[in-house]
Design an enzyme around this catalytic site. Structure first.
Site, PDB file in Angstrom:
ATOM      1  N   ASP A   1       3.255  -0.058  -1.999  1.00  0.00           N
ATOM      2  CA  ASP A   1       3.877  -1.187  -2.426  1.00  0.00           C
ATOM      3  C   ASP A   1       3.668  -2.708  -1.957  1.00  0.00           C
ATOM      4  OD1 ASP A   1       4.804  -3.249  -4.633  1.00  0.00           O
ATOM      5  OD2 ASP A   1       7.202  -2.597  -3.724  1.00  0.00           O
ATOM      6  N   HIS A   2       3.791  -3.752  -1.938  1.00  0.00           N
ATOM      7  CA  HIS A   2       3.617  -5.253  -1.516  1.00  0.00           C
ATOM      8  C   HIS A   2       4.862  -5.732  -1.321  1.00  0.00           C
ATOM      9  CE1 HIS A   2      -1.150  -5.490  -3.387  1.00  0.00           C
ATOM     10  NE2 HIS A   2      -0.697  -5.015  -2.182  1.00  0.00           N
TER      11      HIS A   2
ATOM     12  N   PHE B   1       6.722  -5.719  -6.622  1.00  0.00           N
ATOM     13  CA  PHE B   1       6.578  -5.128  -7.885  1.00  0.00           C
ATOM     14  C   PHE B   1       5.357  -4.488  -8.262  1.00  0.00           C
ATOM     15  CE2 PHE B   1       8.984  -8.621  -9.818  1.00  0.00           C
ATOM     16  CZ  PHE B   1      10.298  -8.025  -8.668  1.00  0.00           C
ATOM     17  N   HIS B   2       4.717  -3.668  -6.916  1.00  0.00           N
ATOM     18  CA  HIS B   2       3.265  -3.646  -7.690  1.00  0.00           C
ATOM     19  C   HIS B   2       2.942  -2.075  -6.709  1.00  0.00           C
ATOM     20  CE1 HIS B   2       1.431  -8.066  -6.443  1.00  0.00           C
ATOM     21  NE2 HIS B   2       2.208  -7.939  -8.211  1.00  0.00           N
ATOM     22  N   PRO B   3       4.031  -1.091  -7.024  1.00  0.00           N
ATOM     23  CA  PRO B   3       3.713   0.079  -6.960  1.00  0.00           C
ATOM     24  C   PRO B   3       2.557   1.217  -7.808  1.00  0.00           C
ATOM     25  CG  PRO B   3       5.549   0.152  -8.164  1.00  0.00           C
ATOM     26  CD  PRO B   3       5.011  -1.237  -8.680  1.00  0.00           C
TER      27      PRO B   3
END
Length: 539
Positions: free
Chosen positions: A296-297, A472-474
Site C-alpha cells: 500500500d502507499h 487507499f491503494h492496497p
C-alpha cells in the site's frame, strides 16, 4: 439451499472497478451469459455522483466497508481506517477520481519477473482502448472507451503557487502524467464527465446491464467457492438470510479486490493450510501466497497554515460562500463541488542517484484531521508525500469463518529500513518545497509534523509513524508470478495455480505496486484479464 435460476458461462464475484470492466468486456459479443454478484448495493445516493461526495462517503457505512487495520508497530501503535467501496463501482465510487497509470518501468518490471503480456508495450494499447480521454486520440490516449478522463474544472491560486515552488526546486512541469514517465508537477486528470464522478459502474457496468446476457445481483455476500472433483464449479452466497448456489459453465472470476479476494479464497479453503486448519476450515489447496504480499502507499500527511490566499477551509465555513458553491455546481457544474480530494500532483525523487521518481505528492487546498471529519476553520493546505514503491509487505488473514466479518488487515507499514529512509526523505522534500520563494508571500507555517520535529533520521522516522496514513491503494494479496516463483498464487494469465476453473482479476494480482494511484491500473488489469479469458474460451 436454493439454486439461482439460469445457467451462466462466467460468474464474476464483485462489481468493483475490475468486475465492472469484466462484465462489459465479457458480455460485448453476446455469446456468453454473465452473472455479477456484488455484496454492496446500488449507487442510488447523490454523494456517489457529486465529486466532493468522497467527504461524506468515506467513513459512512452506507458507502464504505469500514475496515480497519491492526495496530501497526511502524505507525507507533496506531490503527488506521481502511476505506473500501460498498457499492457497484467499488472504490471507484468513493475514491479520489485520479486517472493515473503509473510508470512504464512498473510494467516492464512485471514482464522481467517472467510475466509475458504485462510489459508497458503490452498494456499501453489496453489503457488506450478503455479510455475516452479529453486530450483526444494519440499515441498515448484513446477515445470512445468507457473510462472517461477530463481536466479538473476549477483552479486554486494557492495550488498554482505550490506548482511554481516545485518548478523552483528543479521539478519539471508535467501536463500529462500518463505517458510512461510521471516525474514532474502538474494537475491530475480525473475520472469525471461534465463535473460528475465517472465510476466504473457508470462507464462499464451500466452499459453492460442493457444486454440480455448480463445479470447483476446486489447484497450478495459470498460464503465460499464450490469445488468439485478438483475444480471450481460455482459459488455459494447469502442474500436476505438465505444461502444460494450458482454454477459457472466456464469459469468463476474473483474480482473482489485486494481485501475481499484473499478473504473469499481463504473461506473456501484456499490459502495457508496451517492457518485455515486453526480456524476449522478444511484446506482445499495449500497456497501460502494467498493473503500475503500486501502493499500500500503510505502518505506522510503534512499540513501548513497559510495567509493572504484562499483555501477551501474558510470557504466551507462561510454560509454565503457555501451557497455560491452550490449554485455554481447546479448551474455550471463547476467550482469546489467538482473537486477531487487532490488536485495538484508532484512526482519527484526522494534523493539523488535514483533513476526515476519514487515519491508522489498529493496537494490539497484544504486540511482536516481525517476523511469524514469537518475541515479546519483556518486557511491551510495539505501536502502529502507517499513512497511509490514500498518494500514493506503485509497480510490479509481471516478473523473468523463468518464471511461478513472483516478480515485481519496488517499492512506492516514502515517495517523496512528502506521505507523509513524514504519517509524521512519525503518529509525533508516537503519542507524544501514549502520553503521555496514562490510561497514566501503566503507565510506557510508547518502544523504537521510540526516545527518541533527535528531533521535527523530518528526524529523523521518517528514523525512518519505519527502522521502516516493510507492513501487507499492496497494491492498484491493474490499475486501472479512465474511458474517457478514461490508464493505466486496465479500464473501470468491470472489462473489459480493448482485448481482450475478460477481466475483472480483485480488489484490483488499485482506482484509489485504501481507508481501512483491504483484504480486505473486495476481497470487495465480487467481489460487484460478479459482478453485472456475470451481467448481461452475460444480454444
Amino acid at each position: 439451499m436454493e439454486t439461482l435460476d439460469g445457467t451462466y458461462d462466467f460468474v464474476i464475484l464483485g462489481a468493483g472497478t475490475a468486475g465492472c470492466v469484466l462484465a462489459e468486456q465479457l458480455t460485448a459479443s453476446g455469446r456468453h451469459r454473465v452473472l455479477v454478484l456484488e455484496a454492496g448495493g446500488r449507487d442510488d445516493w447523490i454523494w456517489f455522483h457529486i465529486p466532493v461526495g468522497y467527504l461524506f462517503a468515506i467513513g459512512n457505512p452506507r458507502a464504505d466497508w469500514m475496515f480497519r487495520t491492526e495496530a501497526e508497530p511502524g505507525l507507533n501503535g496506531r490503527a488506521l481506517s481502511y476505506p473500501r467501496g460498498k457499492v457497484i463501482g467499488g472504490s471507484s465510487a468513493i475514491n479520489a477520481m485520479i486517472a493515473m497509470r503509473g510508470q512504464a518501468a512498473d510494467y516492464d518490471g512485471w514482464r522481467a519477473l517472467g510475466l509475458p503480456g504485462w510489459g508497458w508495450s503490452d498494456v499501453l494499447p489496453l489503457f488506450r482502448a478503455m479510455e475516452d480521454h479529453f486530450l483526444g486520440d494519440s499515441e498515448h490516449h484513446g477515445v470512445g472507451g468507457g473510462w472517461r478522463v477530463e481536466a479538473p474544472r476549477l483552479s486554486w491560486p494557492v495550488l498554482d503557487a505550490v506548482h511554481a515552488a516545485a518548478v523552483e526546486m528543479g521539478v519539471p512541469a508535467n501536463a500529462d502524467f500518463n505517458r510512461g514517465d510521471n516525474e514532474g508537477a502538474g494537475y491530475f486528470h480525473v475520472n469525471q464527465k461534465l463535473g460528475r464522478r465517472w465510476s466504473a459502474a457508470r462507464g462499464f457496468l451500466k452499459p453492460a446491464l442493457k444486454r440480455p446476457n448480463m445479470r447483476l445481483v446486489t447484497h450478495a455476500m459470498v460464503e465460499r467457492l464450490v469445488v468439485e472433483d478438483g475444480r471450481v464449479v460455482g459459488v455459494r452466497y447469502r442474500r436476505d438470510g438465505v444461502s444460494r448456489e450458482v454454477r459457472a459453465g466456464r469459469e468463476v472470476i474473483l474480482a473482489s479486490g485486494a481485501i475481499g479476494s484473499p478473504q473469499i479464497l481463504q473461506l473456501s479453503g484456499i490459502g495457508p493450510a496451517a492457518e485455515l486448519s486453526r480456524l476449522g476450515i478444511a484446506p482445499v489447496l495449500d497456497a501460502p501466497g494467498v493473503g500475503a504480499n500486501l502493499q500500500d502507499h503510505l502518505q506522510q500527511r503534512a499540513i501548513y497554515k497559510v495567509s493572504g490566499i484562499r483555501t477551501l477551509n474558510e470557504t466551507y465555513w462561510s454560509l454565503p460562500r457555501r451557497a455560491l458553491m452550490g449554485l455554481d455546481y447546479a448551474f455550471r457544474r463547476r467550482g469546489p463541488l467538482t473537486m477531487a480530494p487532490s488536485q495538484l500532483g508532484i512526482f519527484m525523487r526522494s534523493r539523488a542517484g535514483l533513476n526515476r521518481a519514487d515519491i508522489q505528492f498529493h496537494v490539497q487546498p484544504l486540511s482536516l484531521d481525517k476523511f469524514g471529519e469537518p475541515l479546519h476553520r483556518e486557511p491551510a493546505i495539505t501536502v502529502s508525500a507517499c513512497n511509490l514503491r514500498p518494500t514493506s509487505r503485509g497480510t490479509v488473514r481471516l478473523r473468523s469463518t463468518e464471511p461478513g466479518e472483516a478480515p485481519i488487515i496488517a499492512p506492516n507499514y514502515l517495517s523496512t529500513e528502506e521505507d523509513r529512509r524514504v519517509a524521512a526523505d519525503a518529509i525533508r522534500q516537503t519542507r524544501r518545497l514549502m520553503a521555496q520563494p514562490a510561497l514566501a508571500l503566503y507565510g506557510p507555517r508547518e502544523i504537521l509534523p510540526g516545527p518541533g520535529t527535528g531533521d535527523d533520521e530518528a526524529a523523521l522516522a518517528k514523525a512518519a509513524g505519527d502522521i502516516g496514513t493510507t492513501i487507499f491503494h492496497p494491492v498484491g494479496t493474490a499475486r501472479m508470478g512465474a511458474d517457478d516463483e514461490p508464493g505466486a498464487v496465479l500464473d501470468a494469465r491470472l489462473r489459480l495455480r493448482g485448481l482450475p476453473g478460477l481466475r483472480v482479476v483485480d488489484a490483488s494480482i499485482m506482484p509489485t505496486i504501481t507508481s501512483g494511484n491504483t484504480n486505473t491500473p486495476t481497470a487495465m488489469i480487467a481489460m487484460n484479464g478479459a482478453r485472456m479469458i475470451l481467448e481461452d474460451a475460444a480454444r
